[in-house]
Motif scaffolding. Structure first.
Motif, PDB file in Angstrom:
ATOM      1  N   GLU A  44     -38.946  11.781 -31.461  1.00 45.97           N
ATOM      2  CA  GLU A  44     -39.902  10.631 -31.476  1.00 45.97           C
ATOM      3  C   GLU A  44     -41.521  11.213 -30.979  1.00 45.97           C
ATOM      4  N   ASP A  45     -41.448  12.431 -31.138  1.00 50.76           N
ATOM      5  CA  ASP A  45     -42.457  13.614 -30.192  1.00 50.76           C
ATOM      6  C   ASP A  45     -43.810  13.341 -31.007  1.00 50.76           C
ATOM      7  N   ARG A  46     -43.908  12.993 -32.342  1.00 52.94           N
ATOM      8  CA  ARG A  46     -45.177  12.662 -33.231  1.00 52.94           C
ATOM      9  C   ARG A  46     -45.524  14.147 -33.519  1.00 52.94           C
ATOM     10  N   ALA A  47     -45.132  15.309 -33.406  1.00 47.76           N
ATOM     11  CA  ALA A  47     -45.399  16.395 -33.660  1.00 47.76           C
ATOM     12  C   ALA A  47     -45.602  16.635 -35.214  1.00 47.76           C
ATOM     13  N   PRO A  48     -46.429  17.489 -35.559  1.00 48.08           N
ATOM     14  CA  PRO A  48     -46.839  17.543 -37.046  1.00 48.08           C
ATOM     15  C   PRO A  48     -45.969  18.386 -37.933  1.00 48.08           C
ATOM     16  N   LEU A  49     -44.957  19.099 -37.107  1.00 51.73           N
ATOM     17  CA  LEU A  49     -44.106  20.005 -37.896  1.00 51.73           C
ATOM     18  C   LEU A  49     -43.178  20.489 -37.052  1.00 51.73           C
ATOM     19  N   CYS A  50     -41.745  20.234 -37.563  1.00 49.23           N
ATOM     20  CA  CYS A  50     -40.745  20.942 -36.720  1.00 49.23           C
ATOM     21  C   CYS A  50     -39.755  21.796 -37.711  1.00 49.23           C
ATOM     22  N   VAL A  51     -39.167  23.025 -37.324  1.00 45.92           N
ATOM     23  CA  VAL A  51     -38.633  23.912 -38.177  1.00 45.92           C
ATOM     24  C   VAL A  51     -37.382  23.903 -37.403  1.00 45.92           C
ATOM     25  N   MET A  52     -35.946  23.765 -38.106  1.00 49.50           N
ATOM     26  CA  MET A  52     -34.656  23.518 -37.422  1.00 49.50           C
ATOM     27  C   MET A  52     -33.874  24.544 -38.182  1.00 49.50           C
ATOM     28  N   THR A  53     -32.929  25.307 -37.602  1.00 46.83           N
ATOM     29  CA  THR A  53     -31.811  26.215 -38.221  1.00 46.83           C
ATOM     30  C   THR A  53     -30.389  26.254 -37.554  1.00 46.83           C
ATOM     31  N   VAL A  54     -29.581  26.000 -37.924  1.00 45.18           N
ATOM     32  CA  VAL A  54     -28.193  26.137 -37.333  1.00 45.18           C
ATOM     33  C   VAL A  54     -27.721  27.440 -37.064  1.00 45.18           C
ATOM     34  N   ALA A  55     -27.423  27.692 -35.805  1.00 48.46           N
ATOM     35  CA  ALA A  55     -27.050  28.929 -35.617  1.00 48.46           C
ATOM     36  C   ALA A  55     -25.259  28.878 -35.626  1.00 48.46           C
ATOM     37  N   ARG A  56     -24.888  27.790 -34.997  1.00 51.88           N
ATOM     38  CA  ARG A  56     -23.388  27.740 -35.095  1.00 51.88           C
ATOM     39  C   ARG A  56     -22.990  26.111 -35.353  1.00 51.88           C
ATOM     40  N   GLY A  57     -21.757  25.918 -36.106  1.00 55.87           N
ATOM     41  CA  GLY A  57     -21.491  24.634 -36.236  1.00 55.87           C
ATOM     42  C   GLY A  57     -22.000  23.959 -37.393  1.00 55.87           C
ATOM     43  N   GLY A  58     -22.626  22.844 -37.085  1.00 53.63           N
ATOM     44  CA  GLY A  58     -23.385  22.041 -37.892  1.00 53.63           C
ATOM     45  C   GLY A  58     -24.258  21.125 -37.323  1.00 53.63           C
ATOM     46  N   ALA A  59     -24.867  20.609 -38.085  1.00 57.64           N
ATOM     47  CA  ALA A  59     -25.811  19.121 -37.758  1.00 57.64           C
ATOM     48  C   ALA A  59     -26.093  18.276 -38.943  1.00 57.64           C
ATOM     49  N   TRP A  60     -26.733  17.100 -38.765  1.00 52.86           N
ATOM     50  CA  TRP A  60     -27.142  16.241 -39.582  1.00 52.86           C
ATOM     51  C   TRP A  60     -28.585  15.784 -39.256  1.00 52.86           C
ATOM     52  N   VAL A  61     -29.446  15.960 -40.128  1.00 49.92           N
ATOM     53  CA  VAL A  61     -30.972  15.228 -40.048  1.00 49.92           C
ATOM     54  C   VAL A  61     -30.772  14.061 -40.574  1.00 49.92           C
ATOM     55  N   VAL A  62     -31.352  13.119 -39.675  1.00 47.12           N
ATOM     56  CA  VAL A  62     -31.378  11.646 -40.204  1.00 47.12           C
ATOM     57  C   VAL A  62     -32.831  11.076 -40.316  1.00 47.12           C
ATOM     58  N   PRO A  63     -33.467  11.132 -41.549  1.00 47.08           N
ATOM     59  CA  PRO A  63     -34.916  10.655 -41.522  1.00 47.08           C
ATOM     60  C   PRO A  63     -34.992   9.208 -41.049  1.00 47.08           C
ATOM     61  N   GLU A  64     -36.153   8.572 -41.086  1.00 41.94           N
ATOM     62  CA  GLU A  64     -36.374   7.333 -40.573  1.00 41.94           C
ATOM     63  C   GLU A  64     -35.915   6.805 -42.106  1.00 41.94           C
ATOM     64  N   ASP A  65     -36.688   7.256 -43.012  1.00 43.89           N
ATOM     65  CA  ASP A  65     -36.325   6.791 -44.498  1.00 43.89           C
ATOM     66  C   ASP A  65     -35.867   7.716 -45.287  1.00 43.89           C
ATOM     67  N   GLY A  66     -34.648   7.696 -45.890  1.00 49.38           N
ATOM     68  CA  GLY A  66     -34.172   8.540 -46.610  1.00 49.38           C
ATOM     69  C   GLY A  66     -32.744   8.814 -46.116  1.00 49.38           C
ATOM     70  N   ASP A  67     -32.023   9.562 -47.131  1.00 51.55           N
ATOM     71  CA  ASP A  67     -30.635  10.133 -46.777  1.00 51.55           C
ATOM     72  C   ASP A  67     -30.483  10.929 -45.839  1.00 51.55           C
ATOM     73  N   PRO A  68     -29.488  11.066 -44.899  1.00 46.29           N
ATOM     74  CA  PRO A  68     -29.072  12.048 -43.968  1.00 46.29           C
ATOM     75  C   PRO A  68     -28.934  13.128 -44.792  1.00 46.29           C
ATOM     76  N   VAL A  69     -29.220  14.400 -44.323  1.00 45.34           N
ATOM     77  CA  VAL A  69     -28.969  15.813 -44.920  1.00 45.34           C
ATOM     78  C   VAL A  69     -28.237  16.690 -44.094  1.00 45.34           C
ATOM     79  N   ARG A  70     -27.114  17.192 -44.391  1.00 49.25           N
ATOM     80  CA  ARG A  70     -26.294  18.067 -43.755  1.00 49.25           C
ATOM     81  C   ARG A  70     -26.888  19.665 -43.561  1.00 49.25           C
ATOM     82  N   LEU A  71     -26.839  20.071 -42.194  1.00 52.64           N
ATOM     83  CA  LEU A  71     -27.259  21.385 -42.138  1.00 52.64           C
ATOM     84  C   LEU A  71     -25.929  22.158 -41.731  1.00 52.64           C
ATOM     85  N   ARG A  72     -25.895  23.396 -42.516  1.00 52.91           N
ATOM     86  CA  ARG A  72     -24.838  24.468 -42.262  1.00 52.91           C
ATOM     87  C   ARG A  72     -25.531  25.547 -41.645  1.00 52.91           C
TER      88      ARG A  72
END
Length: 314
Positions: free
Chosen positions: A32-60
């Motif tokens: 909730e940092d209100r930053a204009p833009l954020c870049v994320m990449t998974v280096a190991r394992g995995g993660a889910w990004v869960v938007p406020e509105d919209g479907d969760p997205v799996r990152l490998r």
């Protein structure tokens, strides 16, 4: 300079926040940092990004996600995992009841999480300052875009993973440049994949006439451009340029130039000790008064109000 470069020109490309997040499930972080833009990449394992509105997205591993603020979102091991940490403006990290987690979860140089050898490792780069030059591009992006590793490969990801944990002189500048390169590469690839769905101004850069005209305007905004002079430089008639520019970009050449000049001015006004007169000269206005009038007419606030508002937002 083109529109992608414009996103990263000025204060947005300096002092970006970079972090290596090491987590052992279950984990979830609410952003909730209100930053204009954020870049994320998974280096190991995995993660889910869960938007406020919209479907969760799996990152490998190798997938890259770009989240456009200021809407909040969560990053977690599973979409159902409730948040245990909240990231707020000013790089503040707290629990739901307000306890500070910055020191508790610090794991070393630019590394944060609940376990140093956690199963999931996510590299995060956040642009903290919202700049006007990139607004056209930011408005063209969805709240969340994902570029899968199978569709895109870059040597920048392992390099970023290596550099993000180093603590050497000038390291902040190195990481800023790496983040810039990563973002530009991701967005270029993503826009190319979208084809006709890409914004009109982006597709127009590929046109031999309009693309040349746009680059002339962007590379030399202080020049006293006219449609006739621009057409001569582009090698076409005035009428042909005006018609084709409007069709591809969606606005006349001089309107595009005004928007670009004022966007540049908005960023230049945030530089310390920069005078309004100096900014006016650099972006093609004959006097501070002329720049102020145009700025207020188009952006709704005076240059001084813009400058004060940006300082308060930092």
């Amino acid at each position: 300079m083109d529109a992608l470069s414009g996103l990263l020109d000025g204060p947005r490309a300096r002092g970006a926040f970079l972090l290596r997040m090491a987590m052992e499930p279950p984990w979830s972080v609410r952003i909730e940092d209100r930053a204009p833009l954020c870049v994320m990449t998974v280096a190991r394992g995995g993660a889910w990004v869960v938007p406020e509105d919209g479907d969760p997205v799996r990152l490998r591993p190798g997938d890259v996600a770009v989240a456009r603020g200021p809407a909040p979102y969560a990053v977690a091991d599973l979409p159902s995992t409730p948040p245990h940490a909240w990231i707020l403006p000013g790089e503040v990290c707290r629990t739901a009841d307000g306890h500070d987690l910055a020191d508790v979860m610090a794991l070393g140089v630019r590394t944060w999480g609940n376990r140093p050898d956690g199963r999931d490792v996510v590299l995060v780069g956040t642009y903290l300052l919202d700049g006007a030059v990139g607004r056209r591009l930011l408005d063209a992006l969805p709240p969340l875009l994902v570029l899968p590793a199978r569709e895109w490969e870059s040597p920048l990801l392992p390099l970023l993973a290596e550099e993000i944990v180093r603590d050497e002189p000038g390291q902040e500048a190195v990481l800023d440049r790496l983040l810039d390169l990563l973002l530009i590469s991701v967005l270029r690839t993503w826009f190319a994949r979208r084809g006709e769905a890409a914004p009109a101004w982006y597709r127009a850069f590929a046109d031999p006439v309009v693309g040349r005209a746009m680059r002339l305007l962007q590379n030399n905004p202080a020049h006293r451009w006219t449609v006739a002079g621009l057409a001569a430089e582009a090698g076409v008639s005035r009428a042909a340029l005006a018609r084709r520019f409007g069709e591809l970009v969606g606005e006349p050449p001089m309107a595009y130039l005004t928007g670009w000049r004022l966007a540049l001015a908005a960023d230049l006004l945030l530089e310390p000790d920069t005078t309004l007169g100096a900014v006016a000269r650099r972006v093609g206005y004959g006097s501070p008064f002329a720049l102020s009038a145009a700025f207020k007419r188009v952006r709704g606030v005076s240059p001084q109000e813009h400058r004060v508002g940006a300082v308060r937002a930092e």
